[in-house]
Structures are given as C-alpha cells and as structure tokens.
Design a protein around this motif. Structure first.
Motif, short mmCIF file in Angstrom:
data_model
loop_
_atom_site.label_atom_id
_atom_site.label_comp_id
_atom_site.label_asym_id
_atom_site.label_seq_id
_atom_site.Cartn_x
_atom_site.Cartn_y
_atom_site.Cartn_z
N LYS A 31 4.70 15.35 4.32
CA LYS A 31 3.27 15.88 4.88
C LYS A 31 4.03 15.08 5.84
O LYS A 31 4.66 15.26 6.15
CB LYS A 31 2.36 13.72 4.16
CG LYS A 31 1.92 13.42 2.67
CD LYS A 31 1.09 12.92 2.91
CE LYS A 31 0.32 12.10 1.92
NZ LYS A 31 1.34 12.50 0.57
N GLU A 81 6.48 11.92 1.47
CA GLU A 81 6.62 13.49 0.94
C GLU A 81 6.24 14.29 1.67
O GLU A 81 4.63 14.48 1.02
CB GLU A 81 7.57 13.22 -0.43
CG GLU A 81 8.39 14.49 -0.69
CD GLU A 81 10.17 14.48 0.35
OE1 GLU A 81 10.12 15.59 0.09
OE2 GLU A 81 10.36 13.37 -0.20
N LYS A 105 0.84 -1.45 -0.35
CA LYS A 105 -0.11 0.59 -0.02
C LYS A 105 0.67 1.23 -0.08
O LYS A 105 0.44 2.20 -0.14
CB LYS A 105 -0.91 0.08 1.07
CG LYS A 105 -1.49 -1.64 1.17
CD LYS A 105 -3.13 -1.13 0.82
CE LYS A 105 -3.49 -2.25 0.57
NZ LYS A 105 -4.97 -2.39 1.61
N LEU A 106 1.98 1.12 0.62
CA LEU A 106 3.13 2.32 0.80
C LEU A 106 4.20 2.04 -0.36
O LEU A 106 4.77 2.98 -0.24
CB LEU A 106 3.40 2.71 2.04
CG LEU A 106 2.62 3.12 3.25
CD1 LEU A 106 3.19 2.80 4.68
CD2 LEU A 106 1.56 3.63 3.15
N THR A 143 6.81 0.73 -0.95
CA THR A 143 7.94 0.57 -0.60
C THR A 143 8.30 -0.96 -0.06
O THR A 143 7.71 -1.49 0.25
CB THR A 143 7.86 1.49 1.11
OG1 THR A 143 9.55 1.48 0.85
CG2 THR A 143 7.11 1.29 2.11
N SER A 166 8.93 6.09 3.00
CA SER A 166 8.30 5.40 2.16
C SER A 166 8.33 7.06 1.12
O SER A 166 8.00 7.65 2.05
CB SER A 166 6.81 5.51 2.01
OG SER A 166 5.46 5.13 1.03
N GLU A 167 8.14 7.05 -0.39
CA GLU A 167 8.06 8.29 -0.82
C GLU A 167 7.02 9.10 -0.20
O GLU A 167 6.29 10.27 -1.00
CB GLU A 167 8.40 7.76 -2.60
CG GLU A 167 10.10 7.93 -2.94
CD GLU A 167 10.02 7.50 -4.03
OE1 GLU A 167 9.32 7.63 -4.84
OE2 GLU A 167 11.16 7.48 -4.47
N GLN A 168 6.00 8.35 0.18
CA GLN A 168 4.30 8.25 -0.23
C GLN A 168 4.26 9.46 1.10
O GLN A 168 3.52 10.08 0.89
CB GLN A 168 3.56 7.49 0.49
CG GLN A 168 3.31 6.74 -1.15
CD GLN A 168 2.36 5.47 -1.51
OE1 GLN A 168 1.44 5.70 -0.54
NE2 GLN A 168 2.59 5.31 -2.20
N THR A 212 11.05 9.79 4.93
CA THR A 212 11.19 9.72 3.15
C THR A 212 12.36 9.06 3.55
O THR A 212 13.57 8.79 4.42
CB THR A 212 10.84 11.22 2.69
OG1 THR A 212 12.02 11.55 3.50
CG2 THR A 212 10.22 11.82 3.03
N LEU A 224 -2.12 7.43 6.98
CA LEU A 224 -1.27 6.21 5.60
C LEU A 224 -1.14 5.38 6.04
O LEU A 224 -1.46 4.19 5.14
CB LEU A 224 -0.33 7.15 4.88
CG LEU A 224 -1.23 8.14 3.97
CD1 LEU A 224 0.86 8.72 3.22
CD2 LEU A 224 -1.33 8.25 2.78
#
Length: 87
Positions: free
Chosen positions: A50, A48, A19-20, A22, A44-46, A80, A58
């Motif tokens: 936040k 970034e 889901k993330l 990574t 995770s880049e997700q 990140t 998340l």
C-alpha cells in the motif's frame, strides 16, 4: 469508556492493535495527558503493497470511533514488518 474521560494511550493502542492485527504499536500522548494529541508508530502486515495515503487511511479508519475526540494524530512511522526489521 465514559464520555467525560479523554481518549487514553491505552485505548488508541488497543484500537490500532485490534484493527490492524499487530502488537507492534507505540502511542505517545503529546497533549499533556489530556487525550487530544497523539504520535503513533505502527508496524503491520496490512501495510504491505500500500502507498502512504492508503496506509494513513487504514490507521485513521482503525481509530474511527475516537477520531472525533482527537485533535491531532501524527503518524510518525507506519511500516511493514520487513521494513521495520530492516531498519
């Protein structure tokens, strides 16, 4: 997964990785292997751009299908790739 089996470290890791997007995930069962409490470290880049609340949301959303079985989830670190590589 059978309903009578506890949530496993592998299942938590699989959900977070998928889901993330990574493979930089560390999951530790801190409930004597009964699948009720986990410590997690996620990169995770997700994440970034936040804030901490959005990042935690998340992670919780990624684990939505098993959150009803988990009594304690401790997000020990959520970074990140740039933050993780700088540490």
């Amino acid at each position: 997964r059978r309903d009578d089996m506890p949530t496993s470290v592998e299942r938590v890791r699989e959900l977070l990785c998928t889901k993330l997007a990574t493979d930089r995930v560390d999951v530790i069962d801190v409930s004597a292997n009964c699948g009720a409490a986990f410590d997690v470290h996620v990169v995770s880049e997700q994440f970034e751009g936040k804030n901490r609340i959005a990042i935690h949301r998340l992670i919780h959303d990624a684990l939505e299908e098993v959150m009803g079985e988990i009594h304690a989830l401790s997000i020990k670190s959520a970074k990140t790739p740039a933050q993780a590589d700088a540490a």
